[in-house]
Motif scaffolding. Structure first.
Motif, PDB file in Angstrom:
ATOM      1  N   LEU A 175       0.062 -15.693  17.901  1.00 17.49           N
ATOM      2  CA  LEU A 175       1.266 -15.828  18.710  1.00 17.49           C
ATOM      3  C   LEU A 175       1.825 -17.235  18.584  1.00 17.49           C
ATOM      4  O   LEU A 175       1.143 -18.212  18.835  1.00 17.49           O
ATOM      5  CB  LEU A 175       0.937 -15.540  20.175  1.00 17.49           C
ATOM      6  N   CYS A 176       3.068 -17.296  18.173  1.00 17.28           N
ATOM      7  CA  CYS A 176       3.794 -18.557  18.094  1.00 17.28           C
ATOM      8  C   CYS A 176       4.939 -18.444  19.104  1.00 17.28           C
ATOM      9  O   CYS A 176       5.992 -17.903  18.797  1.00 17.28           O
ATOM     10  CB  CYS A 176       4.310 -18.769  16.670  1.00 17.28           C
TER      11      CYS A 176
ATOM     12  N   GLU B 276       5.205 -21.805  12.971  1.00 17.73           N
ATOM     13  CA  GLU B 276       5.369 -20.441  12.466  1.00 17.73           C
ATOM     14  C   GLU B 276       4.761 -20.248  11.085  1.00 17.73           C
ATOM     15  O   GLU B 276       4.142 -19.217  10.813  1.00 17.73           O
ATOM     16  CB  GLU B 276       6.852 -20.046  12.440  1.00 17.73           C
ATOM     17  N   ARG B 277       4.947 -21.206  10.189  1.00 20.07           N
ATOM     18  CA  ARG B 277       4.364 -21.068   8.850  1.00 20.07           C
ATOM     19  C   ARG B 277       2.840 -20.986   8.947  1.00 20.07           C
ATOM     20  O   ARG B 277       2.210 -20.131   8.326  1.00 20.07           O
ATOM     21  CB  ARG B 277       4.805 -22.231   7.961  1.00 20.07           C
ATOM     22  N   GLY B 278       2.261 -21.848   9.759  1.00 17.80           N
ATOM     23  CA  GLY B 278       0.816 -21.812   9.973  1.00 17.80           C
ATOM     24  C   GLY B 278       0.367 -20.519  10.628  1.00 17.80           C
ATOM     25  O   GLY B 278      -0.696 -19.977  10.305  1.00 17.80           O
ATOM     26  N   ALA B 279       1.184 -20.002  11.548  1.00 17.43           N
ATOM     27  CA  ALA B 279       0.859 -18.738  12.211  1.00 17.43           C
ATOM     28  C   ALA B 279       0.806 -17.599  11.194  1.00 17.43           C
ATOM     29  O   ALA B 279      -0.092 -16.753  11.239  1.00 17.43           O
ATOM     30  CB  ALA B 279       1.889 -18.431  13.297  1.00 17.43           C
ATOM     31  N   GLY B 280       1.772 -17.576  10.278  1.00 19.15           N
ATOM     32  CA  GLY B 280       1.791 -16.539   9.247  1.00 19.15           C
ATOM     33  C   GLY B 280       0.543 -16.582   8.375  1.00 19.15           C
ATOM     34  O   GLY B 280      -0.070 -15.546   8.099  1.00 19.15           O
ATOM     35  N   PHE B 281       0.147 -17.782   7.960  1.00 22.36           N
ATOM     36  CA  PHE B 281      -1.039 -17.897   7.107  1.00 22.36           C
ATOM     37  C   PHE B 281      -2.328 -17.666   7.887  1.00 22.36           C
ATOM     38  O   PHE B 281      -3.305 -17.163   7.329  1.00 22.36           O
ATOM     39  CB  PHE B 281      -1.051 -19.235   6.375  1.00 22.36           C
TER      40      PHE B 281
END
Length: 131
Positions: free
Chosen positions: A4-5, A30-35
């Motif tokens: 969750l971001c 968000e980029r870190g959340a995706g990865f």
């Protein structure tokens, strides 16, 4: 597992998630959340979800989406868009989320309508089950 971001548009999703008891991790980027979600899906062999707000928050997921597609890793994106009447206004954070990933990286896409009082829950549950 859900990453969750949080953001203002995704607040209802974040609240529902926190009340659900589903395991989740909070991410600030968000980029870190995706990865992070991609890594969880790779390790467990099960779909992982990522929840983000609207606009460029969604665009930051694109690298993880491409990797998931190329490696056939199940990744579920739950993104919060503006209601249709507030889209395409040229205001900050109003990018076209509907066609953002139109390059073939998605296996399935659903633009869920705004909730209305008395709306049947079954179609949404069917979509969630399919995803």
């Amino acid at each position: 597992h859900v990453v969750l971001c949080p953001g203002s548009r995704s607040a209802p999703l974040a609240i529902a998630l926190s009340r659900s008891g589903v395991r989740h991790t909070i991410a600030l980027d968000e980029r870190g959340a995706g990865f992070t979600a991609l890594g969880l899906a790779r390790v467990t062999g099960r779909a992982a979800a990522v929840v983000v707000s609207s606009g460029t928050a969604v665009a930051n997921l694109h690298p993880a989406v491409i990797e998931a597609a190329q490696d056939n890793v199940p990744l579920l994106l739950l993104t919060a868009d503006r209601p249709p009447e507030l889209r395409d206004t040229k205001a900050n954070q109003t990018i076209d989320q509907v066609s953002l990933f139109s390059g073939g990286a998605l296996r399935w896409f659903k633009d869920v309508p705004c909730p209305e009082p008395g709306a049947a829950l079954e179609p949404l549950l069917a979509d969630a089950s399919y995803a």
